[in-house]
Motif scaffolding. Structure first.
Motif, mmCIF file in Angstrom:
data_model
loop_
_atom_site.group_PDB
_atom_site.id
_atom_site.type_symbol
_atom_site.label_atom_id
_atom_site.label_comp_id
_atom_site.label_asym_id
_atom_site.label_seq_id
_atom_site.Cartn_x
_atom_site.Cartn_y
_atom_site.Cartn_z
ATOM 1 N N PRO A 249 -3.895 21.545 7.676
ATOM 2 C CA PRO A 249 -5.141 20.330 7.161
ATOM 3 C C PRO A 249 -6.476 21.173 7.296
ATOM 4 O O PRO A 249 -6.721 20.368 8.391
ATOM 5 C CB PRO A 249 -5.375 19.547 7.183
ATOM 6 C CG PRO A 249 -4.487 19.362 8.637
ATOM 7 C CD PRO A 249 -3.219 20.939 8.285
ATOM 8 N N ILE A 250 -6.732 22.556 7.031
ATOM 9 C CA ILE A 250 -8.539 23.403 7.689
ATOM 10 C C ILE A 250 -9.782 22.792 6.529
ATOM 11 O O ILE A 250 -9.751 23.133 6.934
ATOM 12 C CB ILE A 250 -8.272 24.189 8.330
ATOM 13 C CG1 ILE A 250 -8.428 25.071 7.255
ATOM 14 C CG2 ILE A 250 -7.527 24.271 9.997
ATOM 15 C CD1 ILE A 250 -7.674 26.487 8.250
ATOM 16 N N ASP B 367 -5.844 11.030 8.498
ATOM 17 C CA ASP B 367 -6.466 12.029 6.812
ATOM 18 C C ASP B 367 -7.566 12.641 7.687
ATOM 19 O O ASP B 367 -8.908 11.977 6.979
ATOM 20 C CB ASP B 367 -6.948 11.242 6.112
ATOM 21 C CG ASP B 367 -7.301 11.211 4.654
ATOM 22 O OD1 ASP B 367 -6.981 12.935 4.753
ATOM 23 O OD2 ASP B 367 -7.714 11.085 4.144
ATOM 24 N N ALA B 368 -7.902 13.622 8.153
ATOM 25 C CA ALA B 368 -8.841 14.387 8.718
ATOM 26 C C ALA B 368 -8.820 16.047 8.174
ATOM 27 O O ALA B 368 -7.537 16.793 9.040
ATOM 28 C CB ALA B 368 -9.600 14.116 9.873
ATOM 29 N N ASP B 369 -10.283 16.961 8.506
ATOM 30 C CA ASP B 369 -9.928 18.444 8.627
ATOM 31 C C ASP B 369 -9.359 18.580 10.370
ATOM 32 O O ASP B 369 -9.817 17.584 11.540
ATOM 33 C CB ASP B 369 -11.046 19.282 8.773
ATOM 34 C CG ASP B 369 -11.317 19.168 6.918
ATOM 35 O OD1 ASP B 369 -10.080 18.550 5.722
ATOM 36 O OD2 ASP B 369 -12.322 19.831 6.121
ATOM 37 N N GLY B 370 -8.637 19.512 10.470
ATOM 38 C CA GLY B 370 -8.871 20.083 11.380
ATOM 39 C C GLY B 370 -8.641 21.704 11.966
ATOM 40 O O GLY B 370 -9.452 22.021 10.916
ATOM 41 N N ASP B 371 -8.681 22.171 13.016
ATOM 42 C CA ASP B 371 -9.166 23.375 13.186
ATOM 43 C C ASP B 371 -7.934 24.667 13.784
ATOM 44 O O ASP B 371 -7.161 24.057 14.232
ATOM 45 C CB ASP B 371 -10.311 23.928 13.051
ATOM 46 C CG ASP B 371 -10.881 23.454 14.696
ATOM 47 O OD1 ASP B 371 -11.898 23.686 15.386
ATOM 48 O OD2 ASP B 371 -10.261 23.733 15.472
#
Lengths: 454, 371
Positions: A249-250, B367-371
């Motif tokens: 989820p990026i 529910d969020a972006d990761g990297d």
């Protein structure tokens, strides 16, 4: 040497790559802001929480309550203005400031690619990205140029190359290469991926992805710089980032990187991109072309190049600061952020805070959900600077509630890259007696293993 | 260089396509079958457990009717026996707060303690209440029944006479009836939902995302273990989260000698679910345990499944040391309660940190972006 620098300084190149980059960057950022807003994340991350984790030295940067929406609005408008090249300099400064402010409000949401956006937009302040195919050039013939200093385009390429290279170097460690961690944890979870699901549980694939990923990051800047390999390198960029998009989820990051990689191409490609945009938006590209003739943009002073040079130098050095700390980087995270360490760790933690009355020796435990969102709690429990800041917050909170002689202790456990969880912070240390600083945090317990490499 | 990158792409494409070509020839399961785990959970554990709890809830409701129709010591004791059996049976379903149960906040409706007796008395006096309102959760469920059948007076004779002679005896009878009926009704609703189609969607949803069944179940299970079992049954009454112990906050406080049994049942049920043990016999199927074993075969790490089981056993052993009446235990020797808490807490860390990391499940999926 000096003469070579001067000669380089005077080199010029077509303005199209910069123009195309400006437009695509602005559009991406606008979409990113709209996406963030539409998911309700402004409310969820910046309005609802009762407490925010600030960066050391930036404690004054806080969410603005309802005005936080205004901040995002300004940021979105600035992004559009950047894309249009409308009052570009003001727009990009405004974008840089608003975007960076947003990122500084709460370090819970820290992501390398947000930092990348801040860096890129800072850099763009000093580049004449509105010289061509912009509203500024359209409104004022004198501001239209066909040629820009070559260093302005090179600076963007250099920053992108640096990000890849450092991300690649960071992967050269024993966890990533020898243990195939954390991919060995992440990939099997992609159980129901069409076609690939079953494959994701094979050990050889975890190694292939680990080694392939490291090789990709290290090689891609050179493959992009070198003309004969450029197109196949770009195909790799697209494939790699789409793959990461599928697996992790990026958010917008893969698209930002794909679009950014276009800057490596020659002007011809960018003229084609601009031509396509012209057709879509019914603009006459010829009109813009007619204005520029052979005019060359020249910096009036050396300041922009100097600042950009210093900025790049800073970027080259800053990620190495972790060498100044003797502890294991992944464990203590001293010098971990702002260094292009991407997807390197799977860290999970648990932090149970204890409020002690030093005189009465009475104590009770804190329910973190009273103060933190689940996201904040997750981030807090594995990062010492979060734990310290939160402990100080708890100390203030309970003192204000009337508790006396308050001391704050934490019993915490962290599991790193599939190792069994270990005690993390010294449970005997009153965290209120510790202050945040760039110094080594000696209240972090020792990591009972070794990770070799960068 | 050009060649190199083409080789690279070629390799990756080959890697992708290989699965299509040889997928049918290769042994079908070199991976863990999450679907089979979900089937085991649903068919051998969750649905049968709800089914048997529903039977107990029916008996409870019938016993309550018998008691309110004719309050005698015999009917009271029979009601109390049904309540005890049902309460124990409930400990085995409480952790399955998923689907309909989650929607109706089942655990909150059935087991919020301590009960607010003042609120209960007011409801009975006013004869008007809506137990579906979130504000009424501390006036219903097993703890409220506990108050009505164990807490109104000191002896059975007095309780029976209370139901015969109190000016508003009918009001108490009605409320008691409503409570047992509500338990039965909510349980039926959940069981029907499982049987009507939720089972199929639950089993089919093998994805690893916020909405995937494995992720959700893992989160619900750990939430239960941490908040309801560790904190609710032990930590809060032992005063872990407050400056003073709160013995009046034990489960089933009016029954008095029952709280330990509920705790032990809950620990056992948690461990059984972890091991995928069938509800009706000792067979075990795919579970967190076997999933961890499989992942460990890739990872060659610590044997997490055994560590967690050992910790369950340690917690069980420690809890067995306690007095049948946990409130009494707290008042006489709270250190044993605190030791029990510590053992449970150790398992929270193993489950929440180590197991979730091994399964690559986010705590309450962010529910969020990761990297």
């Amino acid at each position: 040497m000096v003469s070579r620098i001067n000669a380089y300084r005077n080199k010029t190149t077509d303005a199209a790559p910069l123009a195309a980059f400006r437009i695509l960057f602005g559009l991406m950022m606008f979409v990113g802001i709209v996406r963030f807003w539409s998911y309700g994340w402004i409310d969820k991350f910046y309005i609802q929480p009762k407490f925010f984790f600030s960066y050391y030295g930036f404690e004054w940067v806080r969410p603005l309550g309802g005005y936080t929406y205004l901040l995002f609005f300004i940021c979105g408008i600035a992004a559009i203005c950047v894309a249009l090249g409308y009052r570009y300099r003001i727009a990009i400064i405004l974008f840089f400031l608003s975007f960076t402010y947003i990122e500084l409000m709460d370090k819970t949401t820290y992501l390398n690619h947000y930092y990348f956006i801040s860096c890129l937009s800072f850099l763009m302040i000093f580049l004449p990205a509105n010289a061509y195919f912009s509203l500024d050039a359209h409104r004022d013939r004198d501001k239209a140029y066909g040629q820009v200093p070559r260093w302005t385009v090179d600076a963007i390429k250099l920053l992108i190359a640096l990000v890849y290279l450092y991300a690649g170097l960071a992967k050269l460690n024993s966890d990533w290469l020898i243990r195939a961690m954390p991919l060995k944890i992440w990939l099997p979870a992609q159980y129901d991926l069409p076609l690939l699901g079953n494959l994701m549980q094979r050990e050889w694939l975890h190694y292939a992805f680990s080694w392939g990923g490291a090789a990709y990051d290290l090689a891609i800047p050179f493959l992009l710089f070198y003309k004969p390999t450029r197109w196949s390198a770009f195909a790799l960029v697209v494939f790699f980032h789409l793959m990461t998009r599928i697996l992790f989820p990026i958010g917008m990051f893969p698209y930002v990187m794909i679009v950014s990689a276009l800057v490596f191409f020659d002007a011809g490609v960018h003229h084609k991109i601009l031509k396509t945009l012209s057709t879509i938006f019914r603009i006459k590209k010829e009109k813009a072309d007619a204005r520029i003739r052979n005019k060359t943009y020249r910096n009036k002073t050396r300041t922009p190049m100097l600042i950009v040079g210093l900025f790049i130098a800073f970027q080259l050095l800053f990620p190495w600061r972790y060498l100044l700390y003797k502890n294991e980087l992944f464990w203590t995270e001293e010098g971990y952020r702002f260094s292009w360490r991407v997807m390197l760790m799977e860290k999970a933690g648990y932090a149970q805070f204890k409020i002690v009355d030093k005189k009465k020796e009475a104590a009770f435990l804190v329910d973190n959900t009273d103060f933190l969102s689940t996201f904040q709690e997750k981030q807090m429990s594995t990062q010492p600077d979060f734990i310290l800041q939160y402990a100080h917050f708890l100390g203030k909170h309970f003192t204000a509630q009337g508790h006396k002689n308050v001391a704050v202790y934490v019993e915490s456990y962290v599991a790193l890259n599939g190792r069994l969880s270990q005690p993390y912070i010294d449970p005997k240390v009153n965290l209120l007696e510790q202050e945040e600083s760039f110094g080594a945090k000696d209240w972090i317990l020792e990591f009972k293993d070794e990770i070799k490499g960068f | 260089m050009k060649l190199w990158s083409f080789i690279c792409i070629g390799f990756l494409l080959f890697a992708c396509s290989k699965d299509d070509g040889t997928g049918t020839i290769a042994p079908p399961k070199s991976g863990f079958d999450r679907g089979a785990m979900l089937v085991n959970w649903a068919d051998n554990i969750i649905v049968p457990t709800y089914t048997s709890f529903k039977t107990e809830a029916e008996s409870l409701n019938n016993a309550a009717t018998a008691f309110t129709n004719g309050p005698t010591e015999a009917t009271l004791q029979s009601l109390r026996a049904s309540w005890t059996t049902a309460y124990i049976s409930f400990q085995k379903v409480s952790m399955f707060e998923i689907g309909k149960a989650e929607e109706i906040r089942y655990r909150n409706r059935l087991n919020i303690y301590p009960s607010n007796t003042e609120k209960i008395e007011n409801f009975i006096a006013a004869e008007s209440y809506d137990l579906a309102l979130p504000s009424t959760i501390d006036a219903q469920g097993f703890p409220a029944i506990d108050y009505l059948i164990n807490g109104l007076a000191g002896t059975d004779i007095e309780i029976v006479s209370f139901y015969n002679t109190n000016g508003n005896a009918q009001g108490y009878k009605n409320y008691l009836g409503t409570l047992t009926e509500t338990i039965l009704q909510l349980t039926t609703m959940i069981l029907d939902d499982w049987n009507a189609g939720f089972r199929d969607s639950f089993v089919a949803n093998t994805s690893s995302s916020a909405t995937g069944s494995v992720d959700k179940m893992a989160n619900d299970y750990i939430f239960y273990f941490e908040k309801s079992l560790r904190a609710g049954k032990v930590g809060i009454p032992a005063g872990v989260f407050s400056e003073q112990p709160l013995p009046e906050n034990v489960e089933a406080r009016y029954k008095e000698d029952f709280s330990k049994q509920l705790l032990l049942t809950a620990i056992k049920a948690s461990q059984d679910f972890f091991n995928g043990k069938y509800s009706n016999n000792n067979t075990t199927g795919e579970s967190f345990k076997t999933y961890l074993d499989f992942l460990n075969s890739i990872k060659n790490g610590e044997d997490l499944g055994s560590l967690i089981n050992a910790q369950f056993n340690a917690a069980d052993t420690q809890a067995n040391e306690l007095n049948d009446n946990l409130a009494l235990q707290i008042e006489t020797d709270n250190t044993k309660m605190l030791s029990t808490y510590d053992e449970l807490q150790r398992n929270v860390i193993l489950l929440k940190v180590d197991m979730l990391q091994a399964l690559s499940i986010n705590v309450d999926y962010v529910d969020a972006d990761g990297d």
